[in-house]
Design a protein around this motif. Structure first.
Motif, PDB file in Angstrom:
ATOM      1  N   UNK A  37       0.899  26.689  39.182  1.00  0.00           N
ATOM      2  CA  UNK A  37      -0.422  27.306  38.880  1.00  0.00           C
ATOM      3  C   UNK A  37      -0.580  28.345  38.130  1.00  0.00           C
ATOM      4  N   UNK A  38       0.282  29.244  38.531  1.00  0.00           N
ATOM      5  CA  UNK A  38       0.247  30.676  37.861  1.00  0.00           C
ATOM      6  C   UNK A  38       0.501  30.480  36.212  1.00  0.00           C
ATOM      7  N   UNK A  39       1.488  29.655  36.085  1.00  0.00           N
ATOM      8  CA  UNK A  39       1.885  29.404  34.638  1.00  0.00           C
ATOM      9  C   UNK A  39       0.641  28.836  33.964  1.00  0.00           C
ATOM     10  N   UNK A  40      -0.115  27.920  34.431  1.00  0.00           N
ATOM     11  CA  UNK A  40      -1.069  27.311  33.782  1.00  0.00           C
ATOM     12  C   UNK A  40      -2.056  28.302  33.858  1.00  0.00           C
ATOM     13  N   UNK A  41      -2.539  29.189  34.577  1.00  0.00           N
ATOM     14  CA  UNK A  41      -3.352  29.925  34.561  1.00  0.00           C
ATOM     15  C   UNK A  41      -3.160  31.038  33.383  1.00  0.00           C
ATOM     16  N   UNK A  42      -1.859  31.513  33.122  1.00  0.00           N
ATOM     17  CA  UNK A  42      -1.437  32.353  32.225  1.00  0.00           C
ATOM     18  C   UNK A  42      -1.759  31.717  30.962  1.00  0.00           C
ATOM     19  N   UNK A  43      -1.445  30.335  30.542  1.00  0.00           N
ATOM     20  CA  UNK A  43      -1.681  29.629  29.473  1.00  0.00           C
ATOM     21  C   UNK A  43      -3.320  29.619  29.085  1.00  0.00           C
ATOM     22  N   UNK A  44      -4.055  29.361  30.125  1.00  0.00           N
ATOM     23  CA  UNK A  44      -5.504  29.729  29.913  1.00  0.00           C
ATOM     24  C   UNK A  44      -6.117  31.048  29.632  1.00  0.00           C
ATOM     25  N   UNK A  45      -5.344  32.018  30.084  1.00  0.00           N
ATOM     26  CA  UNK A  45      -5.627  33.436  29.761  1.00  0.00           C
ATOM     27  C   UNK A  45      -5.206  33.563  28.219  1.00  0.00           C
ATOM     28  N   UNK A  46      -4.320  33.009  27.638  1.00  0.00           N
ATOM     29  CA  UNK A  46      -3.593  33.135  26.281  1.00  0.00           C
ATOM     30  C   UNK A  46      -4.646  32.585  25.461  1.00  0.00           C
ATOM     31  N   UNK A  47      -5.159  31.629  25.803  1.00  0.00           N
ATOM     32  CA  UNK A  47      -6.197  30.834  24.688  1.00  0.00           C
ATOM     33  C   UNK A  47      -7.285  31.931  24.116  1.00  0.00           C
ATOM     34  N   UNK A  48      -7.638  31.917  22.862  1.00  0.00           N
ATOM     35  CA  UNK A  48      -8.684  32.630  22.419  1.00  0.00           C
ATOM     36  C   UNK A  48     -10.118  32.040  23.033  1.00  0.00           C
ATOM     37  N   UNK A  52     -11.112  28.270  24.144  1.00  0.00           N
ATOM     38  CA  UNK A  52     -11.410  27.779  25.458  1.00  0.00           C
ATOM     39  C   UNK A  52     -12.842  27.052  25.522  1.00  0.00           C
ATOM     40  N   UNK A  53     -13.859  27.692  24.675  1.00  0.00           N
ATOM     41  CA  UNK A  53     -15.208  27.062  24.614  1.00  0.00           C
ATOM     42  C   UNK A  53     -15.179  25.716  23.917  1.00  0.00           C
ATOM     43  N   UNK A  54     -14.122  25.549  22.883  1.00  0.00           N
ATOM     44  CA  UNK A  54     -13.968  24.115  22.232  1.00  0.00           C
ATOM     45  C   UNK A  54     -13.530  23.075  23.548  1.00  0.00           C
ATOM     46  N   UNK A  55     -12.494  23.411  23.921  1.00  0.00           N
ATOM     47  CA  UNK A  55     -11.765  22.479  24.863  1.00  0.00           C
ATOM     48  C   UNK A  55     -12.840  22.344  26.307  1.00  0.00           C
ATOM     49  N   UNK A  56     -13.704  23.275  26.634  1.00  0.00           N
ATOM     50  CA  UNK A  56     -14.461  23.012  27.617  1.00  0.00           C
ATOM     51  C   UNK A  56     -15.726  22.025  27.278  1.00  0.00           C
ATOM     52  N   UNK A  91     -11.051  35.216  36.035  1.00  0.00           N
ATOM     53  CA  UNK A  91     -11.277  34.624  34.809  1.00  0.00           C
ATOM     54  C   UNK A  91     -12.753  34.717  34.147  1.00  0.00           C
ATOM     55  N   UNK A  92     -12.945  34.591  33.280  1.00  0.00           N
ATOM     56  CA  UNK A  92     -14.554  34.549  32.743  1.00  0.00           C
ATOM     57  C   UNK A  92     -15.102  33.100  33.178  1.00  0.00           C
ATOM     58  N   UNK A  93     -16.335  33.092  33.229  1.00  0.00           N
ATOM     59  CA  UNK A  93     -16.917  31.913  33.697  1.00  0.00           C
ATOM     60  C   UNK A  93     -16.303  30.593  32.913  1.00  0.00           C
ATOM     61  N   UNK A  94     -16.182  30.350  31.701  1.00  0.00           N
ATOM     62  CA  UNK A  94     -15.922  29.478  30.811  1.00  0.00           C
ATOM     63  C   UNK A  94     -14.225  29.097  31.114  1.00  0.00           C
TER      64      UNK A  94
END
Length: 483
Positions: A37-48, A52-56, A91-94
Motif C-alpha cells: 500500500x505504501x509503495x502504491x501511494x508513492x507511485x501516485x505521489x510520483x505522477x504529475x 493524475x487528472x487524466x487517469x482519474x 494527498x490532494x483531493x484528486x
C-alpha cells in the motif's frame, strides 16, 4: 397425484451485476518490510498533476453507471488505505480519489451460478389476496465464492407468482462489530479448544455482554501482565477470530435486490452458502427473520445465523453446541412448548430435530427420519424450514439417490411433537427434467425454503446448481399423496 406447475420465471447467472470491493494486493512487500500500500501511494505521489487528472477522468468515465455511488466507495477505500499508509491523508483531493480507485475492484458475485433459493412472506395478505415475499438466492462468482442475494415478488390468491425487476446495481453494505453474549462467546471458545485461564479472565472482566472495543481494552490489559507471550498471542488470535465472525451489516435506503451479503468474516472467507430463511413469530407476537446458512473457510463448513427485522440491518452470529456442526440447519417458525426447534442433518445423512432455550446454542438432537426410499439412498435432509398446517409440520425434503441425482419430496411431522413422523410421500415431488438436468452440477433440484399461501404451496428451487425456477402446487394434493 400432485400436479407441479413450473412458473415461467428462470433466474440465470448475470455477470453484469458487480460489487465494488476493497482491493489491497497483499500487506507484505517481498522485497522488504514496507507494505505494498505504501509503495502504491508513492507511485501516485510520483505522477504529475496532468497524469493524475487524466487517469482519474478515464476511470470515472469508464465505470460511470456501473454502481449507484462509486464515488463514496472510492472514498471509503481510500480511508481504509490510510489505516495502513497515513500518507494517504496528505494527498490532494484528486490523488486521494485515484488512491480509492487503485484500492477498489469489481467482483461479479453471480457470474457463475444462482441457485438454492429460500422464501418467506413479508407483511400481511392484501385485500385482493396477494401476498408479498422476499426470496434469498445463493449467488456464486469467481473462485466459486458464494454470497447471499435477494429478490422480491408476490403470489396471488390463485397461485400466480410475480417477481419484481432486479436492480442493475449491487452493494455489500457497511460492516461493523456488534455486541457479544459472554456465555455464547465462552462456549464457542471451549469448542475451539482455546479456552484457558487467560480467556476466562478476560471474559470475567467483561460482564454478560460486551463490544469489540471492550474486548480490545481487556486484551490490552492482558498484554501488560506477566502472561507468557506465546500463550497470550494464541489467546488473542482466537478471541479476535471469534469476534470477527460475529458482526452486523447495514444497508442504506436502496432496493432489496441491490443488497448482497458477501463474506465478511474468517469463518466464511470462502463462501456463505444455502441460506434457509424463515419468518419467526415469538411468543409475544413479535416478528423477525432468521436465516441459517453454511459458512465455509476453505477447510471446514459450519452453520451461522442471520437475524433481521427489515432486510436493511442484519446481525450475523456463530452457533454453538455439540449439534451445531452440520450443514442444513432449518429453524421452525415459532417456539414449541417454550423451546426453539430446528431440523438438522447431524450425521450428514438423516433428519434430526433439535430443541434449545437459546436460538444460538444447540446441544441435543433426536433422530426423526433415516433415508429409506430409493431416491434417497445416499442421504436425505430438509429443504428449508417447516411450514405449519392444521395436519402437521410440512417439511420439503431433498434426497440424493443413484447417479447423485437430487430430488425433492415431503414429510409431515406432528405439530406439538415434531420428532414424530406423521406421514411422508412415497414418490418424489419434484425431479430434474430436461433442460434442468444440465448445468454446473448435473441432475440436481434443490430448495432452501418454501411458502404457503392458502392452499398454494410455492417452492422455489435451484436446478443443476446453475439457475433458479419456481414451482407451485396444491397443498391438499401434497397431503393427499402422503401415507
Amino acid at each position: 397425484m400432485v400436479t407441479v406447475n413450473r412458473s415461467p420465471h428462470v433466474l440465470l447467472p448475470d455477470s453484469s451485476r458487480v460489487l465494488a470491493l476493497p482491493f489491497f494486493p497483499g500487506e507484505a512487500n517481498f522485497g522488504g518490510d514496507r507494505s505494498r500500500v505504501d509503495l502504491i501511494i508513492e507511485r501516485i505521489q510520483a505522477l504529475s498533476d496532468e497524469e493524475v487528472d487524466r487517469e482519474v477522468d478515464r476511470v470515472a468515465a469508464s465505470f460511470a453507471g456501473r454502481h449507484r455511488d462509486i464515488e463514496a466507495t472510492w472514498e471509503r477505500h481510500a480511508e481504509r488505505a490510510a489505516d495502513v499508509a497515513p500518507a494517504v491523508d496528505d494527498l490532494s483531493p484528486n490523488r486521494r480519489r485515484l488512491a480509492g480507485m487503485a484500492f477498489t475492484q469489481e467482483y461479479a458475485f453471480e457470474s457463475t451460478a444462482v441457485c438454492n433459493p429460500s422464501i418467506a412472506s413479508v407483511g400481511e395478505e392484501a385485500p385482493d389476496g396477494t401476498l408479498e415475499f422476499v426470496m434469498t438466492v445463493r449467488s456464486i462468482g469467481e473462485g466459486h465464492l458464494s454470497s447471499i442475494s435477494f429478490r422480491t415478488g408476490r403470489v396471488s390468491a390463485d397461485g400466480k407468482v410475480e417477481l419484481d425487476e432486479v436492480s442493475p446495481w449491487a452493494q455489500h453494505g457497511t460492516r461493523r462489530s456488534g455486541r457479544f453474549d459472554s456465555s455464547i462467546f465462552r462456549t464457542r471458545l471451549q469448542e475451539m479448544r482455546v479456552d484457558n485461564d487467560l480467556s476466562n479472565r478476560v471474559l470475567d472482566d467483561l460482564g454478560p455482554e460486551f463490544t469489540l472495543e471492550d474486548l480490545e481494552i481487556a486484551l490490552a490489559r492482558l498484554a501488560e501482565s506477566d502472561v507468557p507471550a506465546a500463550l497470550r498471542f494464541e489467546t488473542e488470535r482466537a478471541m479476535h477470530w471469534l469476534a470477527a465472525s460475529n458482526y452486523e451489516v447495514q444497508f442504506g435506503d436502496i432496493p432489496i435486490s441491490e443488497r448482497v451479503l458477501s463474506p465478511a468474516a474468517p469463518v466464511e472467507s470462502r463462501g456463505m452458502e444455502d441460506a434457509r430463511l424463515v419468518r419467526f413469530v415469538d411468543d409475544d407476537g413479535s416478528e423477525r427473520y432468521y436465516a441459517t446458512y453454511t459458512a465455509y473457510d476453505g477447510f471446514e463448513a459450519l452453520p451461522q445465523l442471520i437475524e433481521t427485522t427489515d432486510f436493511q440491518s442484519f446481525k450475523v452470529a456463530t452457533l454453538t453446541g455439540a449439534c451445531a456442526r452440520s450443514k442444513g440447519i432449518a429453524l421452525f417458525p415459532r417456539k414449541i412448548q417454550g423451546d426453539y426447534v430446528a431440523l438438522a442433518r447431524t450425521d450428514n445423512e438423516s433428519t434430526f430435530v433439535m430443541r434449545s432455550d437459546h436460538v444460538r446454542r444447540w446441544e441435543v438432537a433426536e433422530l426423526v427420519l433415516r433415508p429409506s426410499e430409493p431416491w434417497e439412498l445416499i442421504q436425505a435432509g430438509n429443504s428449508g424450514s417447516p411450514l405449519e398446517t392444521p395436519e402437521g409440520w410440512l417439511v420439503i425434503m431433498h434426497g440424493v439417490g443413484p447417479m447423485r441425482e437430487y430430488v425433492l419430496s415431503a414429510v409431515l411431522l406432528d405439530l406439538e411433537g415434531p420428532t414424530k413422523l406423521v406421514a411422508r410421500m412415497r414418490e418424489p415431488l419434484l425431479v430434474p427434467e430436461d433442460p434442468e438436468r444440465n448445468g454446473y452440477v448435473p441432475n440436481v433440484v434443490y430448495s432452501c425454503g418454501a411458502l404457503l399461501h392458502g392452499d398454494v404451496l410455492v417452492v422455489p428451487y435451484g436446478f443443476a446448481d446453475y439457475g433458479v425456477r419456481i414451482a407451485t402446487m396444491s397443498l391438499s394434493d401434497v397431503l393427499d399423496a402422503m401415507d
